[in-house]
Design a protein around this motif. Structure first.
Motif, PDB file in Angstrom:
ATOM      1  N   VAL A 218      30.849 -15.131  -1.554  1.00 18.56           N
ATOM      2  CA  VAL A 218      29.896 -16.368  -1.348  1.00 18.56           C
ATOM      3  C   VAL A 218      28.425 -16.067  -0.912  1.00 18.56           C
ATOM      4  N   SER A 219      28.525 -14.502  -0.457  1.00 19.48           N
ATOM      5  CA  SER A 219      27.201 -13.862  -0.097  1.00 19.48           C
ATOM      6  C   SER A 219      26.544 -13.203  -1.241  1.00 19.48           C
ATOM      7  N   GLY A 220      27.079 -13.287  -2.619  1.00 12.24           N
ATOM      8  CA  GLY A 220      26.685 -12.139  -3.549  1.00 12.24           C
ATOM      9  C   GLY A 220      27.347 -10.862  -3.751  1.00 12.24           C
ATOM     10  N   TRP A 221      28.460 -10.722  -3.216  1.00  7.65           N
ATOM     11  CA  TRP A 221      28.990  -9.306  -3.139  1.00  7.65           C
ATOM     12  C   TRP A 221      30.119  -9.559  -4.166  1.00  7.65           C
ATOM     13  N   PHE A 222      30.399  -8.361  -4.922  1.00  8.69           N
ATOM     14  CA  PHE A 222      31.389  -8.301  -5.841  1.00  8.69           C
ATOM     15  C   PHE A 222      32.096  -7.180  -5.548  1.00  8.69           C
ATOM     16  N   GLY A 223      33.367  -7.174  -6.286  1.00  4.50           N
ATOM     17  CA  GLY A 223      34.468  -5.923  -6.242  1.00  4.50           C
ATOM     18  C   GLY A 223      34.446  -5.259  -7.586  1.00  4.50           C
ATOM     19  N   LEU A 224      34.608  -4.006  -7.802  1.00  5.66           N
ATOM     20  CA  LEU A 224      34.467  -2.993  -8.977  1.00  5.66           C
ATOM     21  C   LEU A 224      35.616  -2.102  -8.993  1.00  5.66           C
TER      22      LEU A 224
ATOM     23  N   LEU B 232      30.140 -10.164 -13.154  1.00  6.14           N
ATOM     24  CA  LEU B 232      31.119 -10.881 -12.906  1.00  6.14           C
ATOM     25  C   LEU B 232      31.979 -11.272 -14.112  1.00  6.14           C
ATOM     26  N   GLU B 233      31.457 -11.123 -15.598  1.00  4.84           N
ATOM     27  CA  GLU B 233      31.871 -11.228 -16.607  1.00  4.84           C
ATOM     28  C   GLU B 233      32.593 -10.021 -17.065  1.00  4.84           C
ATOM     29  N   ASP B 234      32.481  -9.027 -16.427  1.00  7.17           N
ATOM     30  CA  ASP B 234      33.180  -7.561 -16.785  1.00  7.17           C
ATOM     31  C   ASP B 234      34.580  -7.561 -16.030  1.00  7.17           C
ATOM     32  N   ASP B 235      35.534  -7.445 -16.949  1.00 11.29           N
ATOM     33  CA  ASP B 235      37.106  -7.292 -16.445  1.00 11.29           C
ATOM     34  C   ASP B 235      37.320  -6.402 -15.287  1.00 11.29           C
ATOM     35  N   ARG B 236      36.510  -5.554 -14.924  1.00  4.88           N
ATOM     36  CA  ARG B 236      36.556  -4.346 -14.190  1.00  4.88           C
ATOM     37  C   ARG B 236      36.177  -5.110 -12.485  1.00  4.88           C
ATOM     38  N   THR B 237      35.543  -6.282 -12.382  1.00  2.00           N
ATOM     39  CA  THR B 237      34.979  -6.821 -11.271  1.00  2.00           C
ATOM     40  C   THR B 237      35.756  -8.001 -10.824  1.00  2.00           C
ATOM     41  N   TYR B 238      35.469  -8.315  -9.623  1.00  2.00           N
ATOM     42  CA  TYR B 238      36.227  -9.497  -9.022  1.00  2.00           C
ATOM     43  C   TYR B 238      35.374 -10.112  -7.905  1.00  2.00           C
ATOM     44  N   VAL B 239      35.708 -11.301  -7.533  1.00  2.00           N
ATOM     45  CA  VAL B 239      34.678 -11.748  -6.357  1.00  2.00           C
ATOM     46  C   VAL B 239      35.776 -11.561  -5.178  1.00  2.00           C
ATOM     47  N   PRO B 240      35.257 -10.931  -4.142  1.00  5.08           N
ATOM     48  CA  PRO B 240      36.033 -10.556  -2.927  1.00  5.08           C
ATOM     49  C   PRO B 240      36.157 -11.635  -2.002  1.00  5.08           C
ATOM     50  N   MET B 241      37.143 -11.802  -1.377  1.00  6.67           N
ATOM     51  CA  MET B 241      37.220 -12.757  -0.364  1.00  6.67           C
ATOM     52  C   MET B 241      36.378 -12.626   0.797  1.00  6.67           C
ATOM     53  N   TYR B 242      35.840 -13.746   1.221  1.00  6.07           N
ATOM     54  CA  TYR B 242      34.875 -13.702   2.619  1.00  6.07           C
ATOM     55  C   TYR B 242      33.527 -13.383   1.940  1.00  6.07           C
ATOM     56  N   LEU B 243      33.286 -12.317   1.527  1.00  4.67           N
ATOM     57  CA  LEU B 243      32.019 -11.798   1.071  1.00  4.67           C
ATOM     58  C   LEU B 243      31.345 -12.344  -0.376  1.00  4.67           C
TER      59      LEU B 243
ATOM     60  N   GLU C 264      41.926   0.461  -5.002  1.00  7.14           N
ATOM     61  CA  GLU C 264      41.130   1.339  -5.611  1.00  7.14           C
ATOM     62  C   GLU C 264      39.883   0.669  -6.091  1.00  7.14           C
ATOM     63  N   SER C 265      39.022   0.011  -5.325  1.00 10.08           N
ATOM     64  CA  SER C 265      37.894  -0.585  -5.623  1.00 10.08           C
ATOM     65  C   SER C 265      36.666  -0.315  -4.503  1.00 10.08           C
ATOM     66  N   VAL C 266      35.407  -0.745  -5.038  1.00 11.12           N
ATOM     67  CA  VAL C 266      34.312  -0.766  -3.814  1.00 11.12           C
ATOM     68  C   VAL C 266      33.845  -2.271  -4.009  1.00 11.12           C
ATOM     69  N   LEU C 267      33.402  -2.766  -2.772  1.00  7.16           N
ATOM     70  CA  LEU C 267      32.665  -3.967  -2.840  1.00  7.16           C
ATOM     71  C   LEU C 267      31.359  -3.757  -2.530  1.00  7.16           C
ATOM     72  N   LEU C 268      30.225  -4.314  -3.265  1.00  7.30           N
ATOM     73  CA  LEU C 268      29.045  -4.078  -3.192  1.00  7.30           C
ATOM     74  C   LEU C 268      28.199  -5.448  -3.410  1.00  7.30           C
ATOM     75  N   LEU C 269      27.001  -5.331  -2.585  1.00  8.75           N
ATOM     76  CA  LEU C 269      26.058  -6.592  -2.908  1.00  8.75           C
ATOM     77  C   LEU C 269      25.323  -6.411  -3.990  1.00  8.75           C
ATOM     78  N   ALA C 270      25.224  -7.455  -4.868  1.00 10.48           N
ATOM     79  CA  ALA C 270      24.678  -7.262  -6.268  1.00 10.48           C
ATOM     80  C   ALA C 270      23.187  -8.138  -6.285  1.00 10.48           C
ATOM     81  N   ASP C 271      22.417  -7.371  -7.049  1.00 13.72           N
ATOM     82  CA  ASP C 271      21.016  -8.114  -7.318  1.00 13.72           C
ATOM     83  C   ASP C 271      21.513  -9.467  -7.803  1.00 13.72           C
ATOM     84  N   PRO C 272      20.842 -10.454  -7.162  1.00 11.23           N
ATOM     85  CA  PRO C 272      21.320 -11.853  -7.627  1.00 11.23           C
ATOM     86  C   PRO C 272      21.028 -12.150  -9.177  1.00 11.23           C
ATOM     87  N   ALA C 273      20.227 -11.701  -9.783  1.00 16.56           N
ATOM     88  CA  ALA C 273      19.805 -11.829 -11.197  1.00 16.56           C
ATOM     89  C   ALA C 273      20.896 -10.822 -11.988  1.00 16.56           C
TER      90      ALA C 273
END
Length: 108
Positions: A67-73, A54-65, A39-48
């Motif tokens: 490293v390209s600026g994506w995050f999981g929510l 990523l400091e938010d407890d609701r997010t995580y760094v997804p495997m593979y993506l 139950e999450s969504v992976l999105l590309l983030a504005d680099p800024a």
């Protein structure tokens, strides 16, 4: 979102125009394997904005993506859907191309 469509990619729903801008569900690499976040969504983030996201407890760094600026929510009962909409729109804007972004601005 203009010209957006859905397809199944790697066994999960992916939303795209010519490039994918969102996935439903993702995995996070752990020291002893991985954790699936259904139950999450992976999105590309504005680099800024990515470091703050990523400091938010609701997010995580997804495997593979990740490293390209994506995050999981994580999505759940207390999800702020207005925030999710804004994050999806940002990801769309980063991938959709100038013509589609102009069409989005004309509608919005």
């Amino acid at each position: 979102l203009p010209d957006a469509a859905e397809k199944v990619s790697h066994g999960i729903p992916a939303f795209f125009t010519t490039k994918v801008f969102a996935y439903y569900s993702g995995s996070e690499k752990l020291a002893d394997g991985y954790e699936r976040h259904v139950e999450s969504v992976l999105l590309l983030a504005d680099p800024a904005e990515l470091p703050a996201l990523l400091e938010d407890d609701r997010t995580y760094v997804p495997m593979y993506l990740g490293v390209s600026g994506w995050f999981g929510l994580h999505l759940g009962g207390d999800t702020d859907w207005t925030e999710v909409r804004e994050l999806v729109e940002t990801s769309y804007r980063l991938t959709a191309g100038a013509r589609r972004v102009r069409r989005l601005d004309e509608v919005g």
